[in-house]
Scaffold this motif. Structure first.
Motif, PDB file in Angstrom:
ATOM      1  N   ARG A 127       0.840  -1.195   0.000  1.00  0.00           N
ATOM      2  CA  ARG A 127       0.000   0.000   0.000  1.00  0.00           C
ATOM      3  C   ARG A 127       0.880   1.252   0.000  1.00  0.00           C
ATOM      4  N   TRP A 128       1.992   1.192   0.731  1.00  0.00           N
ATOM      5  CA  TRP A 128       2.910   2.333   0.756  1.00  0.00           C
ATOM      6  C   TRP A 128       3.372   2.668  -0.668  1.00  0.00           C
ATOM      7  N   LEU A 165       0.629   4.277  -2.684  1.00  0.00           N
ATOM      8  CA  LEU A 165       0.434   5.688  -2.354  1.00  0.00           C
ATOM      9  C   LEU A 165       1.554   6.536  -2.952  1.00  0.00           C
ATOM     10  N   VAL A 176      -3.820  13.147  -3.764  1.00  0.00           N
ATOM     11  CA  VAL A 176      -3.596  12.113  -2.760  1.00  0.00           C
ATOM     12  C   VAL A 176      -3.866  12.678  -1.360  1.00  0.00           C
ATOM     13  N   VAL A 190      -4.481  11.109   2.661  1.00  0.00           N
ATOM     14  CA  VAL A 190      -3.145  10.579   2.910  1.00  0.00           C
ATOM     15  C   VAL A 190      -2.250  11.712   3.386  1.00  0.00           C
ATOM     16  N   GLN A 249       0.758  13.469   3.288  1.00  0.00           N
ATOM     17  CA  GLN A 249       1.906  13.438   2.389  1.00  0.00           C
ATOM     18  C   GLN A 249       3.204  13.602   3.128  1.00  0.00           C
ATOM     19  N   LEU A 279       4.805  10.488   3.950  1.00  0.00           N
ATOM     20  CA  LEU A 279       5.082   9.812   2.680  1.00  0.00           C
ATOM     21  C   LEU A 279       6.370  10.367   2.067  1.00  0.00           C
ATOM     22  N   HIS A 329      -5.273  16.518   4.238  1.00  0.00           N
ATOM     23  CA  HIS A 329      -5.475  15.109   4.616  1.00  0.00           C
ATOM     24  C   HIS A 329      -6.300  14.972   5.886  1.00  0.00           C
ATOM     25  N   ARG A 376      -9.833  13.066   6.257  1.00  0.00           N
ATOM     26  CA  ARG A 376     -10.041  12.006   7.245  1.00  0.00           C
ATOM     27  C   ARG A 376     -11.273  12.266   8.115  1.00  0.00           C
ATOM     28  N   ARG A 408     -10.205   4.235   3.132  1.00  0.00           N
ATOM     29  CA  ARG A 408      -9.997   4.670   4.505  1.00  0.00           C
ATOM     30  C   ARG A 408     -10.922   3.847   5.387  1.00  0.00           C
TER      31      ARG A 408
END
Lengths: 614, 232
Positions: free
Chosen positions: A167-168, A171, A182, A187, A189, A192, B70, B74, B101
């Motif tokens: 999944r990493w 992304l 994203v 997510v 960032q 990331l 983000h 969420r 999610r």
């Protein structure tokens, strides 16, 4: 045939370390859009840390592997710190600023490594079990090289698994395409980006650690490897892992054969291959056209003619400069001559970068070509200085026209890396073609004609030529050509739609900038009496960049203010120990705190002050 | 569900929104109408945190103004941009995975299978890269990707733009199906008939400010208001 096979295998072994560095660079670029100039420094740190670890560990295979991995992890941690402290703050900054900031890190790391590990090359003696050889087709081939050959595909496979099966990785691939989208999908960032940077740094560190048993850790490996890695990444296609692998094989094998067959022109050969690939496939072997960056860009304020007060200040400064020989001693006069030359050098780069919007990381090439042209006319032709001063900008401009024809269609970082690559070719020619250029010893005895030999006259001549050319460049920006150029920078599509010949305008700006830098180089050659390859080296290109950024990219007065400030700063900096770390920190401070430069910050302060008093 | 008070936003020095206020109740579909450049997309970008904005934005009781995108996502704000912004190299299945999610309490989470029921066109394209499907399919994928985040509130920016009539009908059916499930939706549209078929209430923006606000049926029964604010 045997030699052929052996050389091929050696090339493949070299390709593995090159791939590790380039893979890290390309992964980081893919996601963050930052070209990490400090990637070579991470490679170097990996090598030094590996030395520190391996020289303390037992020399058995398992400890050897653990030591290498520990060095890679430590480098990854350093990369994470670098991302958190620096890069995170500049993701939205212009590309040149990012490139320059990471170059600041290069300087800081060089001095830090000098301080920590000392100036002597450090080597790890190969443990006995690594010294053996294996037999390939009846030939004895070093066992360690065979290990290296296996490491490249292994790492490529692991990375592809990581990016396609986790999944990493998913992304990261999504963020490579559109980071804002994203983020809008929930997510974070930030982690990331930090993790991507750490991964890239770890790969560079692993590359450095793996290269230790073959060679040594030294203070020059950072710039050597980063130039090769740039070439690999550009040839493979920015952001493409498999492309980087193919390109690393190509370049690694080419270098291995080049060293045997054509040792003199290995460097040139590599860049010629790169040029050929880019002409055929502008985005590299497996690269795709770069998606437009989704970040909302700051709109640039238009440049304006100087207000009356600034004109008066400028005039006063000019009068002072003309009167300087009567006021200043010989040392100060030398500094002022250099400042005048620095003004023209910076102004020429500014034409490209500011109004032209073309990033250049190899501007010293034109300066150097001008300097060598002057030197050859003085030495070879034995003609007067006037001929040299005329030929130098013509030569530099002509070469810039030829090179520009190849590269001006490229955008952003590609252009920056290609100009850097060309400057490295020019440097390599000057350095390696000893018969013509004297190599590292340079061309000596480039003296001005007797009438100008007096330091005062020489200063006035430099002042007249450099400021005259700078004012001409400045005038050009207010001419229709300048407007058209800025239009192509601000919106290439719209500029093309109203009929502006985009490539021709950019090419003209490129050639004009080259010619002006060439003139600066020629004046410098006569002022110093000698010409060396270092005139074309990376640090000199960086000097020009720092000057322009110190002054401010988007102001006309910027390069002038910056050149004077930087020349004074340098005459103080360069005499001190650990000047690199000071310059590096200065660059970082500049990028983080004053991205608009001295002139830009002054202008903003002036606007605020006037706003309050009005 | 969402309360917006005195929202100001813009790009650089250009101020686009000048004090926009509106509210959405749970399960409601509100449409933002207005001509090109009125500030519909800007409102949405400001809400999801991609544009610096001032004013109060409360989502499910929490003030989310100046939050990073983000965290807003969420908390449950799902945004489907006008340009769709599909990841061209990721397959349809991978794209949905990017959007995934955790489930929000009390509601069944969205899964690829449920989404393939909502958008039957997408099912067979599971392993096709997002860059190699049609514009209508990309629009469906963009909505599906956002739904994978189980949003409390769905922001749809011109979902009918540039689509073939038959696809617009499918889009309408999908939005009505979402509405039937109780999903709260903020829609931006230029296509008035499309908006009239799915929305409960309407807000009309003109040069960054609200000039009309009422139920969809009131707007449809008020030709002068439509002529004044929407006719080009």
């Amino acid at each position: 045939m045997d030699l052929f096979l052996l050389q091929l295998l050696t090339g493949l072994a070299g390709a593995s370390t090159l791939f590790l560095v380039a893979a890290g660079l390309t992964v980081i670029f893919g996601v963050t859009r930052v070209v990490n100039f400090a990637h070579g420094s991470l490679f170097m740190l990996g090598a030094y840390i590996a030395w520190s670890i391996l020289s303390r560990l037992p020399r058995s295979p398992e400890y050897f592997v653990l030591g290498l991995l520990a060095a890679a992890l430590a480098t990854a941690a350093i990369g994470a710190v670098m991302e958190l402290a620096l890069l995170r703050r500049i993701y939205r900054a212009p590309e040149m600023l990012q490139l320059l900031a990471t170059f600041g890190v290069v300087l800081v790391v060089q001095d830090a490594a000098l301080w920590l590990w000392g100036p002597v090359d450090l080597a790890v003696s190969r443990p006995p079990w690594l010294r053996g050889a294996i037999t390939v087709a009846g030939l004895r081939f070093p066992f360690y090289d065979a290990v290296l050959i296996a490491v490249g595909p292994l790492v490529l496979g692991l990375l592809l698994l990581l990016f396609h099966r986790t999944r990493w990785g998913l992304l990261v691939r999504a963020a490579t395409a559109d980071r804002d989208m994203v983020a809008a999908l929930g997510v974070d960032q930030r982690w990331l980006f930090t993790s991507v940077f750490a991964l890239g740094a770890g790969l560079a560190g692993l590359g450095g650690a793996l290269s230790m048993p073959q060679g040594s850790a030294n203070l020059h490996m950072d710039l050597a490897v980063i130039v090769d890695a740039f070439v690999v990444v550009v040839v493979g296609g920015m952001g493409s892992l498999s492309g980087a692998f193919l390109a690393a094989l190509l370049i690694g094998v080419l270098q291995a054969f080049g060293i045997v067959l054509l040792p003199k022109i290995t460097l040139v050969l590599v860049f010629l291959v790169m040029a050929a690939v880019l002409v055929l496939r502008p985005h590299g072997l497996l690269g795709k056209p770069q998606a437009e960056s989704r970040a909302e860009a700051e709109t640039l304020a238009p440049i304006r003619p100087a207000p009356a007060i600034l004109r008066r200040l400028g005039l006063a400064a000019l009068l002072l400069a003309i009167a300087a020989p009567f006021l200043a001693g010989p040392y100060l006069l030398t500094v002022l001559t250099e400042a005048a030359i620095a003004v023209l050098f910076a102004a020429s780069l500014h034409v490209m970068m500011g109004p032209g919007g073309m990033a250049s990381f190899g501007h010293a090439a034109w300066f150097g070509i001008g300097a060598y042209a002057a030197a050859f006319t003085a030495q070879g032709l034995g003609t007067s200085m006037a001929v040299g001063l005329l030929l130098a900008p013509l030569c530099a401009g002509a070469v810039a026209l030829a090179v520009g024809g190849l590269v001006v269609r490229m955008s952003g970082v590609y252009l920056a890396m290609l100009t850097l690559a060309f400057a490295q070719i020019a440097w390599a020619i000057a350095f390696q073609w000893v018969e013509l250029t004297g190599g590292d010893n340079g061309v000596l005895g480039v003296w001005p004609d007797p009438w100008a030999a007096n330091p005062r006259t020489l200063y006035w001549l430099a002042l007249a030529l450099c400021l005259g050319a700078t004012l001409l460049l400045r005038r050009l920006l207010y001419a229709p050509f300048g407007y058209a150029l800025r239009a192509t920078r601000d919106s290439p599509l719209r500029a093309a739609a109203i009929g502006l010949p985009l490539p021709r305008l950019r090419l003209a700006a490129f050639a004009i900038a080259g010619a002006a830098a060439g003139l600066a180089g020629a004046v410098f050659a006569y002022a110093k009496g000698s010409v060396f390859p270092t005139y074309m080296a990376i640090p000199h290109s960086v000097d020009a960049l720092v000057t322009v950024l110190l002054g401010g990219v988007q102001t006309i007065a910027g390069p002038i203010v910056g050149a004077v400030a930087y020349t004074v700063l340098q005459s103080w900096l360069l005499t001190s120990e650990f000047w690199r770390i000071k310059l590096g920190l200065l660059i970082l401070l500049l990028v983080l705190a004053f991205p608009a430069g001295i002139a830009g910050a002054t202008h903003a302060a002036w606007l605020r002050w006037r706003g309050r008093s009005a | 569900m969402l309360t917006v008070e005195n929202l100001h936003a813009g790009y650089g020095r250009a101020r686009i929104l000048r004090g926009v206020s509106f509210a959405l109740a749970p399960g409601e579909v509100l449409v933002l109408l207005g001509r090109n450049g009125a500030g519909k997309s800007t409102t949405m970008k400001a809400l999801v945190g991609l544009l610096p904005a001032t004013g109060r934005i409360r989502l499910a009781g929490t003030d989310i103004a100046r939050w990073p995108p983000h965290r807003i996502a969420r908390l449950g704000l799902g945004w489907v941009p006008e340009e769709r912004r599909i990841f061209p190299d990721l397959t349809v299945a991978e794209t949905l995975e990017v959007g995934r999610r955790p489930a929000r309490d009390g509601r069944p989470p969205w899964t690829p299978d449920r989404l393939f029921t909502l958008f039957p066109n997408l099912g067979p394209l599971r392993d096709r890269p997002g860059g190699r499907i049609s514009g209508g399919e990309q629009q469906m994928l963009a909505i599906a990707r956002t739904l994978m985040g189980n949003p409390r509130l769905l922001l749809l920016d011109e979902p009918s733009e540039g689509l073939a009539p038959v696809i617009v009908d499918q889009m309408q059916a999908a939005i009505l199906a979402l509405k039937a499930e109780g999903v709260t939706i903020l829609l931006a549209e230029q296509n008035l008939p499309f908006a009239a078929r799915v929305a409960d209430r309407a807000v009309i923006l003109e040069t960054g400010a609200i000039v009309w606000n009422g139920t969809m049926s009131a707007l449809m029964n008020n030709p002068p208001a439509r002529a004044r604010h929407l006719q080009v």
